[in-house]
Design a protein around this motif. Structure first.
Motif, PDB file in Angstrom:
ATOM      1  N   GLU A 106       0.823  -1.214   0.000  1.00 12.19           N
ATOM      2  CA  GLU A 106       0.000   0.000   0.000  1.00 12.19           C
ATOM      3  C   GLU A 106       0.861   1.271   0.000  1.00 12.19           C
ATOM      4  N   VAL A 107       1.951   1.238   0.734  1.00 10.04           N
ATOM      5  CA  VAL A 107       2.789   2.429   0.875  1.00 10.04           C
ATOM      6  C   VAL A 107       3.592   2.703  -0.396  1.00 10.04           C
ATOM      7  N   ALA A 108       4.304   1.714  -0.878  1.00  8.89           N
ATOM      8  CA  ALA A 108       5.182   1.906  -2.033  1.00  8.89           C
ATOM      9  C   ALA A 108       4.435   1.796  -3.354  1.00  8.89           C
ATOM     10  N   GLY A 109       3.370   1.004  -3.393  1.00  6.45           N
ATOM     11  CA  GLY A 109       2.602   0.833  -4.619  1.00  6.45           C
ATOM     12  C   GLY A 109       2.899  -0.483  -5.304  1.00  6.45           C
ATOM     13  N   PHE A 110       1.949  -0.880  -6.161  1.00  9.49           N
ATOM     14  CA  PHE A 110       2.031  -2.170  -6.836  1.00  9.49           C
ATOM     15  C   PHE A 110       3.247  -2.274  -7.744  1.00  9.49           C
ATOM     16  N   ILE A 111       3.474  -1.266  -8.570  1.00  5.01           N
ATOM     17  CA  ILE A 111       4.564  -1.350  -9.559  1.00  5.01           C
ATOM     18  C   ILE A 111       5.925  -1.461  -8.878  1.00  5.01           C
TER      19      ILE A 111
ATOM     20  N   PHE B 223       6.434  -6.931 -16.604  1.00  4.43           N
ATOM     21  CA  PHE B 223       5.318  -7.631 -15.972  1.00  4.43           C
ATOM     22  C   PHE B 223       4.543  -6.700 -15.045  1.00  4.43           C
ATOM     23  N   SER B 224       5.249  -5.958 -14.198  1.00  2.00           N
ATOM     24  CA  SER B 224       4.581  -5.079 -13.242  1.00  2.00           C
ATOM     25  C   SER B 224       3.769  -3.999 -13.955  1.00  2.00           C
ATOM     26  N   GLY B 225       4.378  -3.377 -14.950  1.00  2.00           N
ATOM     27  CA  GLY B 225       3.669  -2.335 -15.696  1.00  2.00           C
ATOM     28  C   GLY B 225       2.472  -2.889 -16.457  1.00  2.00           C
ATOM     29  N   SER B 226       2.626  -4.043 -17.060  1.00  2.00           N
ATOM     30  CA  SER B 226       1.529  -4.652 -17.815  1.00  2.00           C
ATOM     31  C   SER B 226       0.379  -5.051 -16.899  1.00  2.00           C
ATOM     32  N   ALA B 227       0.698  -5.684 -15.784  1.00  2.00           N
ATOM     33  CA  ALA B 227      -0.351  -6.097 -14.847  1.00  2.00           C
ATOM     34  C   ALA B 227      -1.074  -4.886 -14.274  1.00  2.00           C
ATOM     35  N   TYR B 228      -0.326  -3.840 -13.921  1.00  2.00           N
ATOM     36  CA  TYR B 228      -0.938  -2.611 -13.390  1.00  2.00           C
ATOM     37  C   TYR B 228      -1.864  -1.982 -14.425  1.00  2.00           C
ATOM     38  N   SER B 229      -1.403  -1.891 -15.662  1.00  2.00           N
ATOM     39  CA  SER B 229      -2.217  -1.305 -16.727  1.00  2.00           C
ATOM     40  C   SER B 229      -3.463  -2.136 -16.994  1.00  2.00           C
ATOM     41  N   LEU B 230      -3.301  -3.443 -17.054  1.00  2.00           N
ATOM     42  CA  LEU B 230      -4.439  -4.320 -17.305  1.00  2.00           C
ATOM     43  C   LEU B 230      -5.514  -4.162 -16.237  1.00  2.00           C
ATOM     44  N   PHE B 231      -5.113  -4.211 -14.976  1.00  2.00           N
ATOM     45  CA  PHE B 231      -6.096  -4.123 -13.904  1.00  2.00           C
ATOM     46  C   PHE B 231      -6.691  -2.718 -13.782  1.00  2.00           C
ATOM     47  N   ASN B 232      -5.842  -1.675 -13.809  1.00  2.00           N
ATOM     48  CA  ASN B 232      -6.354  -0.318 -13.593  1.00  2.00           C
ATOM     49  C   ASN B 232      -7.143   0.218 -14.772  1.00  2.00           C
ATOM     50  N   TYR B 233      -6.681  -0.017 -15.983  1.00  2.00           N
ATOM     51  CA  TYR B 233      -7.298   0.641 -17.131  1.00  2.00           C
ATOM     52  C   TYR B 233      -8.251  -0.262 -17.909  1.00  2.00           C
ATOM     53  N   ALA B 234      -7.926  -1.524 -18.074  1.00  2.00           N
ATOM     54  CA  ALA B 234      -8.801  -2.407 -18.852  1.00  2.00           C
ATOM     55  C   ALA B 234      -9.925  -2.996 -17.985  1.00  2.00           C
TER      56      ALA B 234
END
Length: 152
Positions: free
Chosen positions: A95-100, A129-140
């Motif tokens: 939560e503090v540092a963030g998913f990516i 992987f981190s950027g793709s997973a973050y983008s997939l969950f947040n935006y798609a």
């Protein structure tokens, strides 16, 4: 009926799957999202339950060779404990540092602990992987992951 190792493990996994499914059905529903937060946990819970039942009914021939394979060397036990510690650190600071940031760091450190020596492929894999997973969950999927200290 003789309780074999496979049957014992499958019973434990069935109990874990049932507990996991109960907890996933208790997740709150959000009315204005295309994919609700409980969809993936429910799918994973049912998959675990089905596979655990299949594992229970699979044939288990307990040979001396299998018994010898069950002995875990001390080095591997220490490696498993290190990975468990890294998972706890990951959960604590997500939560503090963030998913990516946390996922990238987790993948890099875990791959080093597990013996992968090449830095460049490890770092590239972790970032992609981190950027793709973050983008997939947040935006798609419109499922918000912790952004942490990053501005997006």
């Amino acid at each position: 009926m003789k309780v074999t190792v496979n049957k014992g493990i499958s019973i434990v996994l069935i109990l874990v799957a049932i507990t996991y499914l109960i907890m996933s059905f208790l997740l709150p529903e959000y009315p204005f999202v295309p994919v609700d937060a409980d969809l993936i946990p429910k799918i994973l819970g049912f998959c675990l339950l089905i596979l655990s039942v299949c594992f229970f009914f699979s044939k288990d021939l307990d040979t001396e060779e299998q018994k010898a394979k069950r002995v875990i060397p001390r080095k591997e036990v220490l490696m498993l404990l290190a990975i468990m510690g890294l998972i706890l650190i990951y959960i604590t600071f997500l939560e503090v540092a963030g998913f990516i940031i946390m996922t990238t760091a987790f993948i890099i450190v875990c791959s080093r602990v597990l013996g992968y020596k090449k830095w460049v492929p490890n770092i590239l894999t972790a970032i992609v992987f981190s950027g793709s997973a973050y983008s997939l969950f947040n935006y798609a999927l419109s499922i918000r992951l912790p952004a942490g200290i990053l501005p997006f």
